[in-house]
Design a protein around this motif. Structure first.
Motif, mmCIF file in Angstrom:
data_model
loop_
_atom_site.group_PDB
_atom_site.id
_atom_site.type_symbol
_atom_site.label_atom_id
_atom_site.label_comp_id
_atom_site.label_asym_id
_atom_site.label_seq_id
_atom_site.Cartn_x
_atom_site.Cartn_y
_atom_site.Cartn_z
ATOM 1 N N SER A 238 0.813 -1.208 0.000
ATOM 2 C CA SER A 238 0.000 0.000 0.000
ATOM 3 C C SER A 238 0.851 1.265 0.000
ATOM 4 C CB SER A 238 -0.918 0.011 1.227
ATOM 5 O OG SER A 238 -0.150 -0.089 2.422
ATOM 6 N N ASN A 239 2.115 1.162 0.402
ATOM 7 C CA ASN A 239 3.015 2.314 0.371
ATOM 8 C C ASN A 239 4.017 2.163 -0.763
ATOM 9 O OD1 ASN A 239 4.228 0.129 1.656
ATOM 10 N ND2 ASN A 239 5.284 1.356 3.182
ATOM 11 N N ASN A 240 4.718 3.240 -1.067
ATOM 12 C CA ASN A 240 5.636 3.256 -2.207
ATOM 13 C C ASN A 240 7.091 3.083 -1.801
ATOM 14 O OD1 ASN A 240 3.581 3.715 -4.169
ATOM 15 N ND2 ASN A 240 3.520 5.887 -3.567
ATOM 16 N N ALA A 241 7.333 2.594 -0.615
ATOM 17 C CA ALA A 241 8.709 2.447 -0.141
ATOM 18 C C ALA A 241 9.443 1.360 -0.916
ATOM 19 C CB ALA A 241 8.710 2.126 1.351
ATOM 20 N N GLY A 242 10.712 1.598 -1.183
ATOM 21 C CA GLY A 242 11.539 0.576 -1.804
ATOM 22 C C GLY A 242 11.969 -0.465 -0.791
ATOM 23 N N THR A 243 12.421 -1.606 -1.284
ATOM 24 C CA THR A 243 12.863 -2.659 -0.366
ATOM 25 C C THR A 243 14.371 -2.881 -0.409
ATOM 26 O OG1 THR A 243 12.530 -4.437 -1.987
ATOM 27 C CG2 THR A 243 10.639 -3.829 -0.593
ATOM 28 N N HIS A 244 15.081 -2.153 -1.277
ATOM 29 C CA HIS A 244 16.537 -2.266 -1.340
ATOM 30 C C HIS A 244 17.132 -0.874 -1.338
ATOM 31 C CE1 HIS A 244 20.615 -3.009 -2.855
ATOM 32 N NE2 HIS A 244 20.460 -4.261 -2.468
ATOM 33 N N LEU A 245 18.218 -0.721 -0.633
ATOM 34 C CA LEU A 245 18.853 0.573 -0.435
ATOM 35 C C LEU A 245 19.167 1.275 -1.756
ATOM 36 C CD1 LEU A 245 20.138 2.579 1.585
ATOM 37 C CD2 LEU A 245 22.238 1.232 1.446
ATOM 38 N N LYS A 246 19.499 0.499 -2.811
ATOM 39 C CA LYS A 246 19.969 1.096 -4.062
ATOM 40 C C LYS A 246 18.962 0.995 -5.211
ATOM 41 C CE LYS A 246 24.820 0.213 -2.905
ATOM 42 N NZ LYS A 246 26.087 -0.461 -3.317
ATOM 43 N N VAL A 247 17.729 0.540 -4.912
ATOM 44 C CA VAL A 247 16.724 0.367 -5.968
ATOM 45 C C VAL A 247 15.441 1.056 -5.530
ATOM 46 C CG1 VAL A 247 15.500 -1.285 -7.432
ATOM 47 C CG2 VAL A 247 17.764 -1.868 -6.527
ATOM 48 N N ALA A 248 14.892 1.913 -6.392
ATOM 49 C CA ALA A 248 13.707 2.694 -6.014
ATOM 50 C C ALA A 248 12.467 1.823 -5.882
ATOM 51 C CB ALA A 248 13.470 3.804 -7.037
ATOM 52 N N GLU A 249 12.302 0.835 -6.769
ATOM 53 C CA GLU A 249 11.126 -0.024 -6.737
ATOM 54 C C GLU A 249 11.404 -1.282 -5.930
ATOM 55 O OE1 GLU A 249 8.621 -0.250 -10.423
ATOM 56 O OE2 GLU A 249 10.463 0.490 -11.365
ATOM 57 N N PRO A 250 10.359 -1.927 -5.410
ATOM 58 C CA PRO A 250 10.572 -3.132 -4.595
ATOM 59 C C PRO A 250 11.223 -4.268 -5.389
ATOM 60 C CG PRO A 250 8.337 -2.283 -4.332
ATOM 61 C CD PRO A 250 8.939 -1.534 -5.470
ATOM 62 N N VAL A 251 12.138 -4.979 -4.728
ATOM 63 C CA VAL A 251 12.713 -6.199 -5.294
ATOM 64 C C VAL A 251 12.421 -7.407 -4.406
ATOM 65 C CG1 VAL A 251 14.534 -4.989 -6.540
ATOM 66 C CG2 VAL A 251 14.973 -5.820 -4.214
ATOM 67 N N ASP A 252 11.859 -7.158 -3.226
ATOM 68 C CA ASP A 252 11.433 -8.220 -2.313
ATOM 69 C C ASP A 252 9.915 -8.331 -2.421
ATOM 70 O OD1 ASP A 252 14.001 -8.606 -0.261
ATOM 71 O OD2 ASP A 252 13.820 -6.590 -1.092
ATOM 72 N N HIS A 253 9.416 -9.579 -2.510
ATOM 73 C CA HIS A 253 8.002 -9.748 -2.837
ATOM 74 C C HIS A 253 7.376 -10.930 -2.114
ATOM 75 C CE1 HIS A 253 8.625 -6.959 -6.209
ATOM 76 N NE2 HIS A 253 9.708 -7.666 -6.497
ATOM 77 N N ILE A 254 6.051 -10.857 -1.988
ATOM 78 C CA ILE A 254 5.225 -11.987 -1.586
ATOM 79 C C ILE A 254 4.213 -12.213 -2.701
ATOM 80 C CG2 ILE A 254 3.595 -12.900 0.117
ATOM 81 C CD1 ILE A 254 4.853 -11.010 2.186
ATOM 82 N N LEU A 255 4.166 -13.438 -3.197
ATOM 83 C CA LEU A 255 3.199 -13.815 -4.227
ATOM 84 C C LEU A 255 2.425 -15.034 -3.748
ATOM 85 C CD1 LEU A 255 6.192 -13.235 -5.900
ATOM 86 C CD2 LEU A 255 4.500 -13.011 -7.734
ATOM 87 N N ILE A 256 1.171 -15.154 -4.195
ATOM 88 C CA ILE A 256 0.339 -16.269 -3.747
ATOM 89 C C ILE A 256 -0.384 -16.896 -4.930
ATOM 90 C CG2 ILE A 256 -1.626 -16.964 -2.312
ATOM 91 C CD1 ILE A 256 -0.941 -14.832 -0.337
ATOM 92 N N TYR A 257 -0.343 -18.214 -4.973
ATOM 93 C CA TYR A 257 -1.211 -18.994 -5.846
ATOM 94 C C TYR A 257 -2.355 -19.489 -4.954
ATOM 95 C CZ TYR A 257 -2.822 -22.464 -9.194
ATOM 96 O OH TYR A 257 -3.584 -23.201 -10.061
#
Length: 312
Positions: free
Chosen positions: A242-261
């Motif tokens: 819900s927020n726009n925070a990045g998940t890596h110090l050097k990358v603006a967009e998230p690179v850590d994720h949760i996905l569900i089947y």
């Protein structure tokens, strides 16, 4: 009878808990304590031992300090004893400081017990499964990559969970970006996600079982590994923070994720990035609260199986 089951998921790359990599294990412990996840996936957890039989294990410390009643499993990906290479500085350091071994990998923690994949009425253990093959050359381009696959008995349902950490290549990102390297890295990650689909297709996806994938995928949303492989081809839904925070110090967009089947469940979720300004690790954790609704529930009868945002 209408049945609904709620749980909190968390994925966190803890950076080895080493100060030289900007990671502070005490801060990591505090963040996990405050979040209190029911199921936690960790990347870059480490264990090491010396020739004098001194031992330290970050997964065991997590259980001892914050996750006392949890079941856990550590899956090493890179070890000093198995992958020694003279260009890996920590291996050379360990050699001359009388280390018996050092290993780094993924870990999975659960409030509920692990069961067998085939006969889920019996206790079982997760498996640590390679998802790429490389000849290790002492650098991150050739780091082995594994996935922990587990089946967890929630009582309400038995769900599969997979924790992984995909490849990143030197020079794929600024400020030391090498032309063509990002495209090469994306192809490597796509191949690793294809192996995840090969692993899970026949006995999980095609049987409509629930599968939760958590980890540092080193891929931003929309990259082929996520969009083409896991989402479009695999039928997974990425939980959008819900927020726009990045998940890596050097990358603006998230690179850590949760996905569900979702399998045969209607699943509602809320998700956020815990933006702690990277004071404990070079990654921010991703947390999701999900509710599983079975076929007797009003939500399932109204909308069917699938993964839906809580506010949708």
């Amino acid at each position: 009878m209408e049945d609904i089951f709620n749980l909190k998921l968390m994925t966190y790359n803890i950076g080895g808990g080493r100060k030289d990599s900007g990671s502070h294990f005490s801060g990591i412990l505090e963040i996990i304590k405050k979040t209190a996840p029911d199921i936690l996936g960790v990347q870059e957890a480490t264990e090491w031992s010396t020739l004098d039989e001194e031992n330290f294990s970050q997964p065991k410390e997590l259980v001892r300090n914050e996750l006392k009643s949890y079941n856990y499993f550590f899956g090493p990906t890179l070890t000093m004893s198995r992958n020694f290479h003279a260009q890996k500085e920590i291996f050379v350091y360990g050699l001359f400081n009388d280390w018996a071994d050092w290993q780094q990998g993924n870990a999975l923690f659960s409030r509920w017990p692990f069961v067998r994949f085939g006969n889920s009425n019996k206790p079982g253990q997760p498996k640590n499964i390679p998802i790429n093959k490389t000849i290790y050359a002492g650098n991150r381009d050739t780091d082995p990559r594994y996935a922990i696959l587990a089946k967890i008995d929630l009582g309400f349902a038995k769900v599969f969970t997979l924790v992984t950490h995909l490849t990143t290549l030197y020079g794929e990102r600024p400020p030391k970006e090498i032309p063509g390297k990002n495209k090469e890295a994306q192809a490597v990650r796509s191949e690793q996600c294809e192996r995840i689909l090969d692993l899970t297709r026949a006995f999980i996806l095609e049987k409509n079982e629930v599968l939760i994938v958590m980890g540092d995928l080193n891929a931003i949303p929309g990259e082929p590994a996520i969009l083409s492989s896991l989402e479009n081809k695999g039928g997974f839904v990425r939980l959008v923070p819900s927020n726009n925070a990045g998940t890596h110090l050097k990358v603006a967009e998230p690179v850590d994720h949760i996905l569900i089947y979702p399998g045969n469940y209607h699943i509602k979720y809320s998700c956020k990035v815990i933006d702690n300004k990277f004071v404990a690790s070079d990654h921010n954790p991703v947390v999701a609260e999900i509710s599983l609704h079975n076929s007797n529930s009003k939500a399932f009868k109204a909308h069917g199986a699938g993964v839906f945002r809580e506010d949708s």
